[in-house]
Write a protein that holds these residues in place. Sequence first.
Motif, short mmCIF file in Angstrom:
data_model
loop_
_atom_site.label_atom_id
_atom_site.label_comp_id
_atom_site.label_asym_id
_atom_site.label_seq_id
_atom_site.Cartn_x
_atom_site.Cartn_y
_atom_site.Cartn_z
N ASN A 38 61.48 89.93 84.95
CA ASN A 38 61.68 88.72 85.75
C ASN A 38 61.44 87.50 84.85
O ASN A 38 60.94 87.64 83.73
CB ASN A 38 60.77 88.71 86.98
CG ASN A 38 59.31 88.75 86.62
OD1 ASN A 38 58.81 87.86 85.93
ND2 ASN A 38 58.60 89.77 87.08
N ARG B 31 70.89 91.74 87.29
CA ARG B 31 69.76 91.87 88.21
C ARG B 31 70.06 93.02 89.16
O ARG B 31 71.11 93.07 89.77
CB ARG B 31 69.56 90.59 89.01
CG ARG B 31 69.15 89.41 88.17
CD ARG B 31 69.01 88.17 89.06
NE ARG B 31 69.01 86.97 88.27
CZ ARG B 31 67.92 86.34 87.87
NH1 ARG B 31 66.74 86.82 88.20
NH2 ARG B 31 67.99 85.25 87.16
N THR C 8 68.27 95.56 92.36
CA THR C 8 67.25 95.59 93.38
C THR C 8 66.13 96.53 92.95
O THR C 8 66.37 97.63 92.48
CB THR C 8 67.84 96.05 94.73
OG1 THR C 8 68.89 95.16 95.08
CG2 THR C 8 66.80 96.06 95.83
N ASP C 9 64.90 96.06 93.13
CA ASP C 9 63.73 96.87 92.81
C ASP C 9 63.64 98.00 93.83
O ASP C 9 63.64 97.75 95.04
CB ASP C 9 62.48 95.97 92.89
CG ASP C 9 61.22 96.67 92.44
OD1 ASP C 9 61.10 97.91 92.59
OD2 ASP C 9 60.33 95.97 91.92
N ASP D 112 60.69 97.41 96.20
CA ASP D 112 60.65 96.19 97.01
C ASP D 112 62.05 95.60 97.03
O ASP D 112 62.48 94.94 96.09
CB ASP D 112 59.65 95.20 96.41
CG ASP D 112 59.51 93.94 97.24
OD1 ASP D 112 60.28 93.74 98.22
OD2 ASP D 112 58.62 93.12 96.92
N ARG E 156 63.26 93.12 98.35
CA ARG E 156 63.36 91.66 98.27
C ARG E 156 63.35 91.19 96.82
O ARG E 156 63.73 90.07 96.53
CB ARG E 156 62.17 91.01 99.00
CG ARG E 156 62.13 91.32 100.49
CD ARG E 156 60.81 90.90 101.06
NE ARG E 156 59.75 91.70 100.42
CZ ARG E 156 58.46 91.50 100.55
NH1 ARG E 156 58.03 90.52 101.30
NH2 ARG E 156 57.58 92.27 99.95
N ARG E 157 62.92 92.05 95.92
CA ARG E 157 62.74 91.68 94.51
C ARG E 157 63.93 92.15 93.66
O ARG E 157 64.42 93.25 93.83
CB ARG E 157 61.46 92.32 94.00
CG ARG E 157 61.09 91.93 92.62
CD ARG E 157 59.69 92.47 92.29
NE ARG E 157 59.32 92.06 90.96
CZ ARG E 157 59.33 92.86 89.90
NH1 ARG E 157 59.67 94.12 90.02
NH2 ARG E 157 59.01 92.40 88.72
N LYS E 158 64.37 91.30 92.76
CA LYS E 158 65.43 91.65 91.82
C LYS E 158 64.82 91.82 90.44
O LYS E 158 64.03 90.99 89.99
CB LYS E 158 66.50 90.54 91.76
CG LYS E 158 67.21 90.30 93.07
CD LYS E 158 68.09 91.46 93.41
CE LYS E 158 68.90 91.13 94.67
NZ LYS E 158 69.66 92.24 95.13
N ARG E 159 65.18 92.90 89.77
CA ARG E 159 64.67 93.18 88.43
C ARG E 159 65.78 93.00 87.40
O ARG E 159 66.94 93.35 87.65
CB ARG E 159 64.15 94.61 88.34
CG ARG E 159 62.99 94.89 89.21
CD ARG E 159 62.48 96.30 89.07
NE ARG E 159 63.47 97.20 88.47
CZ ARG E 159 63.27 98.47 88.23
NH1 ARG E 159 62.13 99.02 88.52
NH2 ARG E 159 64.20 99.22 87.70
#
Length: 159
Positions: free
Chosen positions: A52, A82, A84-85, A88, A90-93
């Motif tokens: 991130n 990016r 998706t984690d 989670d 909601r989180r982009k890795r």
Amino acid sequence: MSRSGADLALLLLGGFRSLADAATAELARRGYEDVRPVHDFAMRAITAGADNASELGRRLSVSKQAAAKTIAVLEERGYVARDTDPLDARRKRLQVTALGFAVLRQGESIFDELRDRWERQIGSAELASLETHLATLVGALPVRLDTPGWIAHDLGGPA
């Protein structure tokens, strides 16, 4: 003729700069004219776990905003993406793409070619001696490849 310590530091920096500039020019000739050394450092940091902007900023010793700009450039050029984690949604890795890994491999190949050029210029024994002496003086792994901001840490700069 004896040189000063500053002269030695500048010679070492000049050697690095010579290799980095030649590699950047050769990458451009091979079709990667949009790649700069900071992009290599950033992709290596991402590969090593900086997934991130905050973490990339810490690894590169730059602000989160500067890291976000680098990420935007790398995304636009297709070198990182990016995802998706899985833990989670909601989180982009951040992840280095196949194209990004291709650039990294090309760069490594070019540095091998540049080393071969130096070997032809000064001889294999002299280059091996230089490498041995440098490893003795600075250690086998003197700088982590994913942290170009290493000097800021040694001078009490941001961690």
